[in-house]
Design an enzyme around this catalytic site. Structure first.
Site, short mmCIF file in Angstrom:
data_model
loop_
_atom_site.label_atom_id
_atom_site.label_comp_id
_atom_site.label_asym_id
_atom_site.label_seq_id
_atom_site.Cartn_x
_atom_site.Cartn_y
_atom_site.Cartn_z
N GLY A 122 -46.90 -43.00 48.07
CA GLY A 122 -46.91 -43.52 46.72
C GLY A 122 -48.24 -44.19 46.40
N PRO A 145 -22.63 1.68 15.90
CG PRO A 145 -21.11 0.81 14.37
CD PRO A 145 -22.01 0.41 15.49
CE LYS A 147 -44.60 -48.05 56.37
NZ LYS A 147 -44.94 -46.63 56.40
CG MET A 196 -45.64 -53.73 48.48
SD MET A 196 -46.38 -53.23 50.07
CE MET A 196 -48.06 -53.86 49.87
CG ASP A 214 -43.94 -43.63 50.86
OD1 ASP A 214 -43.54 -43.48 49.69
OD2 ASP A 214 -45.13 -43.79 51.16
CG ASP A 256 -55.81 -44.32 46.58
OD1 ASP A 256 -56.38 -43.38 46.02
OD2 ASP A 256 -56.24 -44.85 47.63
CB VAL A 262 -31.82 -8.80 18.57
CG1 VAL A 262 -31.57 -9.53 19.87
CG2 VAL A 262 -32.31 -9.77 17.50
CB THR A 296 -53.91 -47.61 42.93
OG1 THR A 296 -53.23 -48.62 43.67
CG2 THR A 296 -54.66 -48.26 41.78
N PRO A 317 -48.08 -43.41 41.10
CG PRO A 317 -48.38 -44.47 39.05
CD PRO A 317 -49.02 -43.49 39.98
#
Length: 460
Positions: free
Chosen positions: A301, A43, A270, A383, A248, A303, A23, A331, A225
């Site tokens: 957000g 060592p 909005k 919405m 947004d 499409d 390592v 969408t 989305p």
């Protein structure tokens, strides 16, 4: 972000490596490639490590570790198999304010080694924050295949011309746009093809006409989305080029983080009856920023052309002859349906689908309800959370059965996604009890019955 990626300049810097096994040898290779003045304390050391030290002028201190080994050093790496020794090295290094890495012990590290794609002077580092080095190495192999070795020569070429371009184009934004065009165009291809003399000629020709690089452009991008993995390649690429990002409230934080770190971000979100920036001001802002010579991303957000008012925004751009591109996104209706295991069409349930808005500009829900009565058509309302009682009431009044299945998908495709199901007669009470938050999407129709069987596979 658990670690801040940084690049140490180690040329001729005194660095100590404690441990000389397999390592330790791997770490020594990296440190010596970076030009470190390396001292190995152990060592015994491997034959390969002994050869590396002889080749690069490093020192082997054949002894057990003591705290004085850290004096006058700039960086410390511990690669011993002894946990107690590693803990002591960590304690001593932190007491001296020295960066320390203890191999395979993230809890004892103040810095960690990433997996590296080396196209010197171009360096790409990949880190899993110490959680899964194997995963980081797998990703490195994929990037190795994607990044040509000639990128190093391109980086050297750009470095030689950096001051020349800065003198010719003193303003930061047009200068960056110039370099972006260079790196994506013929000049870069000539350099990577080994024809640097021709590349220099082309670069000088472009510098002779820098006015062309002051033209801005607007990219209207559908962010989907919520899940960043649903962004298109083109959307992600253009987002990385933006000087300014207008976004947004429907744009998730992981998507916003895909933008350039130095890009200006302007929130224009909005909510219902609460517009941070009125739409006409957003439209004008896009025009003004582009005329300043900036690359502007309008991140929306879903499409842009599905209840996204994208058409209104590009109208003004077209009137002012501002160049623009529209990048479609998944969408919300499709994303919510897929992630909740509700097919919008199905041979046994629905042969068509209708998308509708849950409220109009004046806040009303004045829809042609007579058109929404087919039992073989799925209805998707955007919405519609606030207007849900009206939607359910009007569908039933105009002929839909009260036991028609309905689903509300809250924050679709994100980790916070939640699906509430019921019927037109019960869903309002369920929503009052569960109190989902916007954004939500409403799906009406017998396809909702498939949710219980399919959600385990396609849903969240």
């Amino acid at each position: 972000m658990q670690y801040l990626p940084v690049c140490f300049r180690l040329k001729d810097a005194p660095v100590v490596l404690v441990g000389g096994g397999t390592v330790g040898t791997r770490k020594a290779r990296l440190l010596l490639r970076a030009g470190a003045n390396l001292t190995v304390v152990a060592p015994e050391i491997s034959d390969e490590l002994e050869g590396l030290l002889a080749e690069h002028g490093g020192i082997w201190q054949r002894a057990e570790y003591t705290e004085t080994d850290l004096h006058h050093k700039r960086l410390v790496v511990a690669a011993t198999p002894n946990r107690a020794v590693n803990e002591q090295i960590h304690a001593d290094a932190t007491a001296l304010n020295l960066p320390v890495n203890v191999v395979d012990s993230p809890d004892l590290c103040t810095f960690i080694f990433p997996s590296i794609v080396d196209r010197d002077p171009l360096i790409i580092a990949i880190s899993s924050s110490g959680r899964s080095p194997v995963l980081a190495r797998q990703l490195r192999r994929k990037i190795e295949a994607m990044v040509p070795g000639a990128y190093g020569a391109l980086a050297e070429f750009a470095g030689r011309y950096r001051d020349r371009v800065k003198q010719a184009i003193p303003e930061e934004t047009p200068r960056r746009l110039f370099w972006e065009q260079v790196m994506e165009g013929t000049v870069a291809e000539q350099v990577m093809g080994g024809r640097e003399s021709r590349a220099e000629e082309l670069l000088e020709e472009q510098l002779a006409n820098t006015e062309a690089h002051y033209v801005g452009e607007v990219y209207l991008i559908g962010a989907g989305p919520g899940d960043p993995d649903l962004m298109t390649f083109k959307a992600a690429r253009l987002l990385q080029t933006a000087d300014v990002v207008l976004y947004d409230r429907l744009v998730s934080e992981p998507i916003l983080e895909m933008a350039r770190r130095d890009a200006e971000r302007i929130y224009v979100g909005k909510r219902r009856d609460d517009h941070a920036v009125p739409q006409n001001e957003i439209n004008q802002l896009l025009v003004d920023l582009a005329k300043e010579g900036k690359r502007v991303v309008r991140l929306k957000g879903g499409d842009p052309f599905v209840f996204g008012r994208g058409g209104e925004e590009i109208e003004l751009l077209a009137q002012h002859q501002v160049p623009f591109q529209v990048v479609p996104g998944i969408t919300a209706g499709n994303g919510a349906a897929c992630y909740s295991g509700i097919p919008l069409t199905h041979r046994d349930h629905a042969q068509s689908v209708r998308f509708a808005t849950g409220h109009l500009r004046d806040g009303s829900i004045n829809l042609d309800w007579e058109q929404f009565q087919s039992e073989t058509e799925t209805l998707v309302f955007y919405m519609g959370l606030v207007g849900l009682p009206v939607i359910c009431e009007q569908l039933v009044v105009h002929g839909r059965r009260a036991d028609t299945p309905i689903a509300l998908i809250e924050r679709a495709t994100t980790k916070e996604q939640r699906v509430l199901t019921g019927t037109l007669s019960t869903i309002v009470e369920i929503v009052e009890r569960e109190k989902p938050r916007a954004p939500t999407l409403i799906i009406v129709g017998s396809v909702v019955l498939l949710h219980d069987d399919l959600a385990w596979f396609g849903g969240r």
